[in-house]
Scaffold this motif. Structure first.
Motif, PDB file in Angstrom:
ATOM      1  N   VAL A 105      15.277   0.923   5.860  1.00 51.73           N
ATOM      2  CA  VAL A 105      15.129   2.240   6.485  1.00 51.73           C
ATOM      3  C   VAL A 105      15.739   3.324   5.604  1.00 51.73           C
ATOM      4  O   VAL A 105      15.154   4.402   5.406  1.00 51.73           O
ATOM      5  N   VAL A 106      16.905   3.062   5.057  1.00 52.78           N
ATOM      6  CA  VAL A 106      17.575   4.048   4.202  1.00 52.78           C
ATOM      7  C   VAL A 106      16.758   4.327   2.948  1.00 52.78           C
ATOM      8  O   VAL A 106      16.558   5.491   2.553  1.00 52.78           O
ATOM      9  N   ILE A 107      16.275   3.261   2.302  1.00 47.03           N
ATOM     10  CA  ILE A 107      15.488   3.439   1.080  1.00 47.03           C
ATOM     11  C   ILE A 107      14.203   4.212   1.369  1.00 47.03           C
ATOM     12  O   ILE A 107      13.840   5.139   0.631  1.00 47.03           O
ATOM     13  N   SER A 108      13.523   3.851   2.447  1.00 48.69           N
ATOM     14  CA  SER A 108      12.277   4.546   2.792  1.00 48.69           C
ATOM     15  C   SER A 108      12.532   6.017   3.095  1.00 48.69           C
ATOM     16  O   SER A 108      11.747   6.893   2.697  1.00 48.69           O
ATOM     17  N   THR A 109      13.636   6.302   3.779  1.00 49.69           N
ATOM     18  CA  THR A 109      13.968   7.686   4.094  1.00 49.69           C
ATOM     19  C   THR A 109      14.257   8.482   2.827  1.00 49.69           C
ATOM     20  O   THR A 109      13.784   9.626   2.661  1.00 49.69           O
ATOM     21  N   ILE A 110      15.014   7.895   1.924  1.00 50.63           N
ATOM     22  CA  ILE A 110      15.329   8.578   0.662  1.00 50.63           C
ATOM     23  C   ILE A 110      14.054   8.849  -0.136  1.00 50.63           C
ATOM     24  O   ILE A 110      13.872   9.936  -0.712  1.00 50.63           O
ATOM     25  N   ILE A 111      13.168   7.873  -0.169  1.00 50.39           N
ATOM     26  CA  ILE A 111      11.920   8.036  -0.923  1.00 50.39           C
ATOM     27  C   ILE A 111      11.082   9.174  -0.359  1.00 50.39           C
ATOM     28  O   ILE A 111      10.596  10.047  -1.096  1.00 50.39           O
ATOM     29  N   LEU A 112      10.912   9.204   0.959  1.00 51.88           N
ATOM     30  CA  LEU A 112      10.070  10.222   1.581  1.00 51.88           C
ATOM     31  C   LEU A 112      10.686  11.616   1.443  1.00 51.88           C
ATOM     32  O   LEU A 112       9.981  12.589   1.128  1.00 51.88           O
ATOM     33  N   VAL A 113      11.998  11.712   1.679  1.00 49.59           N
ATOM     34  CA  VAL A 113      12.659  13.014   1.536  1.00 49.59           C
ATOM     35  C   VAL A 113      12.629  13.473   0.078  1.00 49.59           C
ATOM     36  O   VAL A 113      12.337  14.640  -0.223  1.00 49.59           O
ATOM     37  N   CYS A 167       4.186   9.241  -8.558  1.00 49.51           N
ATOM     38  CA  CYS A 167       4.894   9.437  -9.826  1.00 49.51           C
ATOM     39  C   CYS A 167       3.951   9.956 -10.909  1.00 49.51           C
ATOM     40  O   CYS A 167       4.304  10.878 -11.660  1.00 49.51           O
ATOM     41  N   ILE A 168       2.752   9.385 -10.995  1.00 51.72           N
ATOM     42  CA  ILE A 168       1.788   9.829 -12.004  1.00 51.72           C
ATOM     43  C   ILE A 168       1.388  11.279 -11.772  1.00 51.72           C
ATOM     44  O   ILE A 168       1.377  12.100 -12.704  1.00 51.72           O
ATOM     45  N   VAL A 169       1.075  11.617 -10.525  1.00 49.64           N
ATOM     46  CA  VAL A 169       0.617  12.972 -10.218  1.00 49.64           C
ATOM     47  C   VAL A 169       1.740  13.986 -10.412  1.00 49.64           C
ATOM     48  O   VAL A 169       1.534  15.065 -10.973  1.00 49.64           O
ATOM     49  N   GLN A 170       2.942  13.654  -9.957  1.00 48.92           N
ATOM     50  CA  GLN A 170       4.060  14.583 -10.117  1.00 48.92           C
ATOM     51  C   GLN A 170       4.424  14.776 -11.589  1.00 48.92           C
ATOM     52  O   GLN A 170       4.787  15.883 -12.007  1.00 48.92           O
ATOM     53  N   SER A 171       4.310  13.717 -12.384  1.00 52.53           N
ATOM     54  CA  SER A 171       4.558  13.860 -13.821  1.00 52.53           C
ATOM     55  C   SER A 171       3.498  14.740 -14.468  1.00 52.53           C
ATOM     56  O   SER A 171       3.794  15.526 -15.380  1.00 52.53           O
ATOM     57  N   PHE A 172       2.266  14.627 -14.006  1.00 56.21           N
ATOM     58  CA  PHE A 172       1.203  15.504 -14.503  1.00 56.21           C
ATOM     59  C   PHE A 172       1.494  16.958 -14.156  1.00 56.21           C
ATOM     60  O   PHE A 172       1.327  17.860 -14.993  1.00 56.21           O
ATOM     61  N   VAL A 178       0.817  -1.204   0.000  1.00 56.79           N
ATOM     62  CA  VAL A 178       0.000   0.000   0.000  1.00 56.79           C
ATOM     63  C   VAL A 178       0.855   1.260   0.000  1.00 56.79           C
ATOM     64  O   VAL A 178       0.673   2.155  -0.833  1.00 56.79           O
ATOM     65  N   SER A 179       1.804   1.325   0.923  1.00 60.64           N
ATOM     66  CA  SER A 179       2.549   2.569   1.112  1.00 60.64           C
ATOM     67  C   SER A 179       3.647   2.794   0.072  1.00 60.64           C
ATOM     68  O   SER A 179       3.602   3.772  -0.674  1.00 60.64           O
ATOM     69  N   PRO A 180       4.648   1.914  -0.034  1.00 60.27           N
ATOM     70  CA  PRO A 180       5.741   2.235  -0.966  1.00 60.27           C
ATOM     71  C   PRO A 180       5.412   1.999  -2.427  1.00 60.27           C
ATOM     72  O   PRO A 180       5.858   2.762  -3.289  1.00 60.27           O
ATOM     73  N   ILE A 181       4.631   0.961  -2.744  1.00 63.70           N
ATOM     74  CA  ILE A 181       4.398   0.621  -4.146  1.00 63.70           C
ATOM     75  C   ILE A 181       3.237   1.421  -4.722  1.00 63.70           C
ATOM     76  O   ILE A 181       3.392   2.181  -5.681  1.00 63.70           O
ATOM     77  N   PHE A 182       2.038   1.262  -4.147  1.00 64.95           N
ATOM     78  CA  PHE A 182       0.899   2.035  -4.632  1.00 64.95           C
ATOM     79  C   PHE A 182       1.139   3.534  -4.451  1.00 64.95           C
ATOM     80  O   PHE A 182       0.852   4.337  -5.344  1.00 64.95           O
ATOM     81  N   GLY A 183       1.668   3.904  -3.274  1.00 69.34           N
ATOM     82  CA  GLY A 183       1.950   5.312  -3.037  1.00 69.34           C
ATOM     83  C   GLY A 183       2.976   5.869  -4.008  1.00 69.34           C
ATOM     84  O   GLY A 183       2.843   6.992  -4.494  1.00 69.34           O
ATOM     85  N   ALA A 232      13.088  12.494 -11.626  1.00 70.64           N
ATOM     86  CA  ALA A 232      13.170  12.298 -10.176  1.00 70.64           C
ATOM     87  C   ALA A 232      11.968  11.509  -9.667  1.00 70.64           C
ATOM     88  O   ALA A 232      12.110  10.616  -8.811  1.00 70.64           O
ATOM     89  N   ALA A 233      10.774  11.815 -10.199  1.00 66.16           N
ATOM     90  CA  ALA A 233       9.574  11.076  -9.790  1.00 66.16           C
ATOM     91  C   ALA A 233       9.668   9.610 -10.197  1.00 66.16           C
ATOM     92  O   ALA A 233       9.281   8.713  -9.423  1.00 66.16           O
ATOM     93  N   LEU A 234      10.168   9.344 -11.402  1.00 59.40           N
ATOM     94  CA  LEU A 234      10.348   7.954 -11.835  1.00 59.40           C
ATOM     95  C   LEU A 234      11.364   7.230 -10.958  1.00 59.40           C
ATOM     96  O   LEU A 234      11.194   6.045 -10.626  1.00 59.40           O
ATOM     97  N   GLY A 235      12.422   7.933 -10.562  1.00 61.21           N
ATOM     98  CA  GLY A 235      13.413   7.326  -9.686  1.00 61.21           C
ATOM     99  C   GLY A 235      12.833   6.978  -8.323  1.00 61.21           C
ATOM    100  O   GLY A 235      13.095   5.892  -7.787  1.00 61.21           O
ATOM    101  N   MET A 236      12.042   7.880  -7.756  1.00 60.50           N
ATOM    102  CA  MET A 236      11.418   7.605  -6.469  1.00 60.50           C
ATOM    103  C   MET A 236      10.419   6.448  -6.575  1.00 60.50           C
ATOM    104  O   MET A 236      10.297   5.631  -5.656  1.00 60.50           O
ATOM    105  N   CYS A 237       9.724   6.365  -7.711  1.00 65.58           N
ATOM    106  CA  CYS A 237       8.779   5.268  -7.912  1.00 65.58           C
ATOM    107  C   CYS A 237       9.508   3.932  -7.980  1.00 65.58           C
ATOM    108  O   CYS A 237       9.083   2.943  -7.363  1.00 65.58           O
ATOM    109  N   GLY A 238      10.614   3.896  -8.726  1.00 69.29           N
ATOM    110  CA  GLY A 238      11.387   2.658  -8.808  1.00 69.29           C
ATOM    111  C   GLY A 238      11.941   2.239  -7.459  1.00 69.29           C
ATOM    112  O   GLY A 238      11.914   1.051  -7.099  1.00 69.29           O
ATOM    113  N   MET A 239      12.439   3.198  -6.699  1.00 75.72           N
ATOM    114  CA  MET A 239      12.947   2.878  -5.367  1.00 75.72           C
ATOM    115  C   MET A 239      11.822   2.412  -4.450  1.00 75.72           C
ATOM    116  O   MET A 239      12.025   1.546  -3.596  1.00 75.72           O
TER     117      MET A 239
END
Length: 318
Positions: free
Chosen positions: A164-172, A108-113, A98-103, A134-141
């Motif tokens: 923890v590191v990946i989640s932190t990078i994604i959120l920041v 990514c879709i909204v930011q690209s829009f 729910v959180s990392p994948i769907f989110g 950058a949005a595509l990179g965050m989506c892949g991560m």
């Protein structure tokens, strides 16, 4: 893990309370999204096919997310009601999805829009391209982090350092992208403001909307980080974390639905209409109504007058 939840003196509300809030927030935001989708469907039937596909895709992803959230909620508070171990074994069964994948996908879709809208306003591909990549990179991560952290996201299991590191990078990174979008939109909209009253009102509305949507989405990511690191070992972070995708989906519909206005609403420019019609039963050499005059006075004092004259069945605007 189970012994902790069942130990004497343990405050079970520290586990169940945040989970119940997380589920409730998801359902509430999805209800708002459904209303916004209905308004969009009614107001903009002639939108481009691309825009419609974008909107319905985001809604379907969010609907799928809510289904998984409901499954977790029912397993936790339905099938295993009263069992403290259920707060550990079933509450976060689908959080990794729910959180990392769907989110991540919805973000990514909204930011690209937003990046495409930024290109339309600025005419430059530089900032929109950076934001999109950058949005595509965050989506892949996010997809990688969700799959790799599937087991470690369960309550009571210590998160592994890479997760923890990946989640932190994604959120920041997500928060920085949102702030960048809001800043760029504000800059280009302010730069393109011609100064006319009605145009200035529209530009101001777009600037306010860009800042508000950017701040809301960035705040969801920052709040997740703050609760995760500020209150370790608790589930408070799940409240903003599980609702990130629904927040993004709502901001997308809010931007699209901002194009229509409610007549005589709070944001409507007040007008006073004076209609003067000469009755048709008065004697006239040409027959029929002689004239119908409409005058519209705007709040800034400017007048716009139009006189409609009908003679022998023909109408003329003066």
């Amino acid at each position: 893990m189970n012994s902790t939840a069942n130990s004497p003196g343990f405050a079970i509300v520290k586990l169940s309370g945040p989970l119940l809030l997380a589920f409730s927030v998801d359902w509430a935001l999805f209800a708002v999204l459904t209303v916004q989708l209905y308004l969009y469907y009614q107001a903009f039937p002639n939108d481009m096919v691309f825009t419609k596909v974008l909107v319905y895709t985001v809604y379907c992803i969010t609907l799928t997310q809510v289904i998984f959230v409901t499954i977790d909620a029912f397993n936790t508070f339905g099938y295993r009601f009263g069992d403290p171990s259920a707060l550990i074994s079933t509450a976060f069964r689908w959080l990794w999805l729910v959180s990392p994948i769907f989110g991540g996908i919805v973000a990514c879709i909204v930011q690209s829009f937003y990046a495409f809208r930024l290109y339309r306003f600025s005419g430059s591909w530089i900032a929109p391209s950076i934001i999109t990549f950058a949005a595509l990179g965050m989506c892949g991560m996010g997809i990688f982090g969700g799959v790799s952290g599937r087991e470690s996201l369960k309550l009571g299991v210590k998160l592994q350092t890479p997760t923890v590191v990946i989640s932190t990078i994604i959120l920041v990174g997500t928060a920085l992208i949102d702030v960048t979008i809001a800043g760029c939109m504000t800059y280009y909209l302010t730069k393109s403001d011609p100064g006319f009253r009605r145009t200035h009102t529209l530009v101001t509305k777009l600037i306010r909307l860009s800042i508000e949507t950017g701040v809301i989405t960035a705040l969801a990511a920052i709040l997740t980080l703050a609760l995760f690191f500020g209150i370790p070992g608790k589930t408070y972070f799940a409240v903003p974390s599980s609702s990130i995708s629904t927040v993004y989906a709502n901001t997308l519909l809010a931007v699209l639905n901002s194009r229509f206005q409610i007549l005589n609403g709070r944001t409507h420019v007040p007008t006073s209409d004076i209609h003067i019609s000469i009755p048709s039963n008065l004697p006239s050499t040409v027959g029929g109504p002689m004239a119908s005059i409409t005058r519209e006075e705007f709040s800034d004092g400017s007048n716009q007058a139009m006189e409609l004259k009908q003679m022998n069945g023909s109408a003329t605007a003066v």
